[in-house]
Scaffold this motif. Sequence first.
Motif, PDB file in Angstrom:
ATOM      1  N   ALA A 109      67.058  77.146 -43.654  1.00 26.82           N
ATOM      2  CA  ALA A 109      67.309  76.805 -42.252  1.00 26.82           C
ATOM      3  C   ALA A 109      68.812  76.664 -42.021  1.00 26.82           C
ATOM      4  CB  ALA A 109      66.589  75.512 -41.900  1.00 26.82           C
ATOM      5  N   ASN A 113      72.445  73.963 -37.092  1.00 23.88           N
ATOM      6  CA  ASN A 113      71.498  73.596 -36.038  1.00 23.88           C
ATOM      7  C   ASN A 113      71.410  72.066 -36.003  1.00 23.88           C
ATOM      8  OD1 ASN A 113      68.851  72.602 -35.147  1.00 23.88           O
ATOM      9  ND2 ASN A 113      68.290  74.755 -34.929  1.00 23.88           N
ATOM     10  N   ILE A 116      68.237  70.510 -37.560  1.00 23.80           N
ATOM     11  CA  ILE A 116      68.218  70.680 -39.020  1.00 23.80           C
ATOM     12  C   ILE A 116      69.210  69.724 -39.667  1.00 23.80           C
ATOM     13  CG2 ILE A 116      68.751  72.287 -40.913  1.00 23.80           C
ATOM     14  CD1 ILE A 116      66.027  72.805 -39.520  1.00 23.80           C
ATOM     15  N   ASN A 120      68.085  66.939 -42.282  1.00 23.44           N
ATOM     16  CA  ASN A 120      68.700  66.904 -43.616  1.00 23.44           C
ATOM     17  C   ASN A 120      69.318  65.542 -43.893  1.00 23.44           C
ATOM     18  OD1 ASN A 120      68.329  69.217 -45.253  1.00 23.44           O
ATOM     19  ND2 ASN A 120      69.640  70.401 -43.891  1.00 23.44           N
ATOM     20  N   LEU A 140      64.820  73.063 -46.516  1.00 25.68           N
ATOM     21  CA  LEU A 140      64.244  73.317 -45.199  1.00 25.68           C
ATOM     22  C   LEU A 140      64.296  74.809 -44.926  1.00 25.68           C
ATOM     23  CD1 LEU A 140      65.925  70.424 -43.159  1.00 25.68           C
ATOM     24  CD2 LEU A 140      63.916  70.370 -44.639  1.00 25.68           C
ATOM     25  N   ASP A 142      62.617  76.334 -41.871  1.00 25.96           N
ATOM     26  CA  ASP A 142      62.860  76.454 -40.428  1.00 25.96           C
ATOM     27  C   ASP A 142      62.187  75.302 -39.690  1.00 25.96           C
ATOM     28  OD1 ASP A 142      60.115  77.211 -40.073  1.00 25.96           O
ATOM     29  OD2 ASP A 142      60.632  79.310 -40.244  1.00 25.96           O
ATOM     30  N   TYR A 143      62.575  75.144 -38.431  1.00 31.04           N
ATOM     31  CA  TYR A 143      61.995  74.117 -37.579  1.00 31.04           C
ATOM     32  C   TYR A 143      61.815  74.719 -36.196  1.00 31.04           C
ATOM     33  CZ  TYR A 143      61.459  69.802 -34.883  1.00 31.04           C
ATOM     34  OH  TYR A 143      60.995  68.820 -34.039  1.00 31.04           O
ATOM     35  N   LEU A 148      58.098  71.699 -39.015  1.00 30.99           N
ATOM     36  CA  LEU A 148      59.124  71.870 -40.034  1.00 30.99           C
ATOM     37  C   LEU A 148      58.473  72.519 -41.243  1.00 30.99           C
ATOM     38  CD1 LEU A 148      62.013  71.285 -41.136  1.00 30.99           C
ATOM     39  CD2 LEU A 148      61.056  69.141 -42.059  1.00 30.99           C
TER      40      LEU A 148
END
Length: 191
Positions: A109, A113, A116, A120, A140, A142-143, A148
């Motif tokens: 990810a 962003n 994100i 994190n 991660l 993607d969201y 998530l």
Amino acid sequence: MDYRIMIQSTPNPNALKFVLNTAVKNEGNYTYKSAAECAHNPLAKAIFELDTSTREVYFFDNYITVTQNGNADWDALEEKIKNTILGQIKDHNPDFETPTAKEEVVKVADPSNPDIAQINSILDQTVRPALQMDGGDIQLVDYEDNVLRIFYQGACGSCPSSTMGTMMAIENILKDQFNPEISVQLAENVG
């Protein structure tokens, strides 16, 4: 330098953590899934070549986590891995090259962003320290639409407790500290 190694069990019965008194990866982490991926890391390749049951070799900070498929005898394999690491660590480069973004097996990810970055940050303070102590980590993928998608690394990748207990804990923490509507899923066929 006198290299020393300490072997730790992990919650995953198929993974062991080999902790050294020197760095094995100075920045970030990396998971190898086969000897063919180890062009820039002879130590990882040597570990894979010890036994066909080895399915992952994970490098982070000052430890290497080795995961096998459950068919190997840990007592015999553990000593072989330890001797291989101690025999090659003096020539190991902790700044070894890793595949570039287009070669990466796992899509990551975008850390720029804002969502994100916030997720994190929360995981860095809550979940990641425990996962890293157990010889693994979380990435991660993607969201989107309050979902998530995550990818487990190292010992966490094939650990039975990661898919249920840890994932539920992550979801509950993020519901509490980030978004009450979030759900967490394992990423499948990432890359």
